[in-house]
Design a protein around this motif. Structure first.
Motif, PDB file in Angstrom:
ATOM      1  N   ASN A 192       0.827  -1.212   0.000  1.00  0.00           N
ATOM      2  CA  ASN A 192       0.000   0.000   0.000  1.00  0.00           C
ATOM      3  C   ASN A 192       0.859   1.260   0.000  1.00  0.00           C
ATOM      4  O   ASN A 192       0.376   2.343  -0.318  1.00  0.00           O
ATOM      5  N   ASN A 193       2.141   1.108   0.320  1.00  0.00           N
ATOM      6  CA  ASN A 193       3.043   2.263   0.283  1.00  0.00           C
ATOM      7  C   ASN A 193       3.838   2.324  -1.021  1.00  0.00           C
ATOM      8  O   ASN A 193       4.882   2.961  -1.078  1.00  0.00           O
ATOM      9  N   ARG A 194       3.356   1.673  -2.064  1.00  0.00           N
ATOM     10  CA  ARG A 194       4.058   1.693  -3.355  1.00  0.00           C
ATOM     11  C   ARG A 194       3.167   2.238  -4.473  1.00  0.00           C
ATOM     12  O   ARG A 194       3.510   2.156  -5.633  1.00  0.00           O
ATOM     13  N   ASP A 195       2.023   2.800  -4.122  1.00  0.00           N
ATOM     14  CA  ASP A 195       0.964   3.068  -5.096  1.00  0.00           C
ATOM     15  C   ASP A 195       0.823   4.542  -5.449  1.00  0.00           C
ATOM     16  O   ASP A 195      -0.119   4.930  -6.134  1.00  0.00           O
ATOM     17  N   ALA A 196       1.758   5.380  -5.045  1.00  0.00           N
ATOM     18  CA  ALA A 196       1.556   6.822  -5.218  1.00  0.00           C
ATOM     19  C   ALA A 196       1.585   7.255  -6.676  1.00  0.00           C
ATOM     20  O   ALA A 196       0.956   8.242  -7.046  1.00  0.00           O
ATOM     21  N   TYR A 197       2.311   6.525  -7.523  1.00  0.00           N
ATOM     22  CA  TYR A 197       2.426   6.984  -8.910  1.00  0.00           C
ATOM     23  C   TYR A 197       1.277   6.491  -9.784  1.00  0.00           C
ATOM     24  O   TYR A 197       1.113   6.961 -10.915  1.00  0.00           O
ATOM     25  N   VAL A 206      -7.994   8.347  -1.604  1.00  0.00           N
ATOM     26  CA  VAL A 206      -8.512   9.124  -0.472  1.00  0.00           C
ATOM     27  C   VAL A 206      -7.384   9.936   0.166  1.00  0.00           C
ATOM     28  O   VAL A 206      -7.550  11.125   0.473  1.00  0.00           O
ATOM     29  N   LEU A 207      -6.241   9.291   0.353  1.00  0.00           N
ATOM     30  CA  LEU A 207      -5.099   9.993   0.935  1.00  0.00           C
ATOM     31  C   LEU A 207      -4.671  11.173   0.071  1.00  0.00           C
ATOM     32  O   LEU A 207      -4.496  12.294   0.569  1.00  0.00           O
ATOM     33  N   ALA A 208      -4.491  10.919  -1.220  1.00  0.00           N
ATOM     34  CA  ALA A 208      -4.023  11.976  -2.118  1.00  0.00           C
ATOM     35  C   ALA A 208      -5.001  13.144  -2.133  1.00  0.00           C
ATOM     36  O   ALA A 208      -4.596  14.314  -2.091  1.00  0.00           O
ATOM     37  N   ARG A 209      -6.294  12.838  -2.177  1.00  0.00           N
ATOM     38  CA  ARG A 209      -7.295  13.907  -2.204  1.00  0.00           C
ATOM     39  C   ARG A 209      -7.296  14.697  -0.897  1.00  0.00           C
ATOM     40  O   ARG A 209      -7.354  15.934  -0.901  1.00  0.00           O
ATOM     41  N   THR A 210      -7.208  13.983   0.229  1.00  0.00           N
ATOM     42  CA  THR A 210      -7.243  14.667   1.525  1.00  0.00           C
ATOM     43  C   THR A 210      -6.025  15.554   1.699  1.00  0.00           C
ATOM     44  O   THR A 210      -6.134  16.692   2.186  1.00  0.00           O
ATOM     45  N   TRP A 211      -4.855  15.061   1.305  1.00  0.00           N
ATOM     46  CA  TRP A 211      -3.651  15.887   1.424  1.00  0.00           C
ATOM     47  C   TRP A 211      -3.716  17.092   0.491  1.00  0.00           C
ATOM     48  O   TRP A 211      -3.208  18.163   0.819  1.00  0.00           O
ATOM     49  N   GLN A 212      -4.358  16.943  -0.660  1.00  0.00           N
ATOM     50  CA  GLN A 212      -4.537  18.095  -1.545  1.00  0.00           C
ATOM     51  C   GLN A 212      -5.527  19.093  -0.953  1.00  0.00           C
ATOM     52  O   GLN A 212      -5.367  20.306  -1.102  1.00  0.00           O
ATOM     53  N   GLU A 213      -6.542  18.592  -0.274  1.00  0.00           N
ATOM     54  CA  GLU A 213      -7.557  19.476   0.298  1.00  0.00           C
ATOM     55  C   GLU A 213      -7.016  20.297   1.468  1.00  0.00           C
ATOM     56  O   GLU A 213      -7.421  21.442   1.671  1.00  0.00           O
ATOM     57  N   TRP A 214      -6.105  19.717   2.249  1.00  0.00           N
ATOM     58  CA  TRP A 214      -5.616  20.389   3.448  1.00  0.00           C
ATOM     59  C   TRP A 214      -4.234  21.000   3.272  1.00  0.00           C
ATOM     60  O   TRP A 214      -3.840  21.865   4.059  1.00  0.00           O
ATOM     61  N   ASP A 215      -3.476  20.580   2.281  1.00  0.00           N
ATOM     62  CA  ASP A 215      -2.141  21.131   2.023  1.00  0.00           C
ATOM     63  C   ASP A 215      -1.296  21.228   3.294  1.00  0.00           C
ATOM     64  O   ASP A 215      -0.767  22.304   3.629  1.00  0.00           O
TER      65      ASP A 215
END
Length: 298
Positions: A192-197, A206-215
């Protein structure tokens, strides 16, 4: 947006809800038990507000908690807007950016880790939430005043419950410390920690969206390390470092890691390991490292 509950209301301790202290021997809280505690904390204090971030592959509601002073939480959308402008500063002059940085609050994302078999992180967030909400020391009061903490009970809710249930069902048997014989995240397990690309998994999106929403300016993903008695893995990363990582970000995250290590050592709490242990930052697809390419110290 945020219900006004006095900070002085009767606040439950983790043990009063879980039936044990977080981190106690032979005890692991499931994700459901963790969220129950977070929600009770939310109901009893105006220093915390729970928000639903999304759902997991197994259909669990996935939550984050915002922890700060009541005044900061009442103006959280204003501070989120400031963080967004600072994270995308192409249209800002230097003076405008400096002014916004003084007006805003630091947003720091802390979570219980991606790897459910590294059990300490998701147990620790329960205690961390309690202390951030209730501790009246000058140090913690200053954190509440100056920081909006985005605290995830866990980055792997499905796996947390799987691991806790497996362990609890095997206490006192020859399999008590054995690995669970199936993946602790649907389809992907430890990767699950290899999927960022690619963002193949629901959780990654969900993680990517949340981090974009809160910066958030800082993202701290819990990792444990072996062999015993090490407990925490911290930056600096071993070389090589991904070639597109901005040098200032690499230096920033290394400074944060060494500061944490220094504080632990000064308090007589050994067990943190870092550079030289084989964890490099060359691969660009780590979920918890890709934010470095977006000017977030992770």
């Amino acid at each position: 947006m945020f219900a006004a509950v006095p900070a002085t209301a009767q606040i439950p301790t983790p043990a009063s809800v879980l039936g044990f202290e977080p981190g106690a021997d032979f005890q692991l809280a499931t994700y459901e038990e963790s969220v129950e505690y977070f929600q009770l904390l939310d109901a009893s204090s105006d220093r915390i507000s729970m928000m639903r971030a999304g759902r997991t592959s197994e259909g669990r509601d996935w939550w984050i908690a915002l922890i700060s002073s009541p005044e900061n939480l009442a103006s959280v959308e204003q501070y989120r807007d400031i963080a967004d402008k600072l994270a995308h500063p192409a249209e800002l002059s230097d003076s405008e950016a400096q002014s916004l940085s003084r007006e805003g609050k630091a947003i720091v994302d802390v979570n219980g880790g991606l790897h459910a078999s590294e059990v300490a992180g998701a147990q620790h967030t329960i205690q961390l939430a309690y202390e951030l909400v209730t501790d009246e020391s000058p140090r913690i009061a200053a954190i509440r005043q100056n920081v909006i903490t985005v605290l995830w009970p866990s980055l792997n809710p499905d796996g947390q419950t799987m691991i806790a249930d497996w362990y609890s069902s095997n206490i006192g048997t020859p399999f008590e410390v054995s690995s669970m014989p199936w993946l602790y995240q649907k389809y992907i397990g430890h990767d699950n920690n290899r999927d960022a690309y690619m963002l193949n998994m629901i959780e990654s999106r969900v993680l990517a969206r949340t981090w974009q929403e809160w910066d958030p300016q800082i993202i701290y993903v819990h990792h444990q390390s072996s062999p015993f008695p090490t407990r925490i893995w911290l930056p600096p990363f071993a070389e090589p470092i991904a070639s597109f990582t901005p040098p200032i970000m690499a230096r920033t995250v290394n400074t944060i890691g060494m500061t944490i290590a220094q504080m632990l050592e000064s308090r007589g709490m050994p067990g943190a390991v870092h550079m030289g242990t084989g964890f490099d930052a060359w691969y660009p697809g780590y979920v918890d490292y890709l934010p470095m390419m977006q000017n977030q110290a992770a």
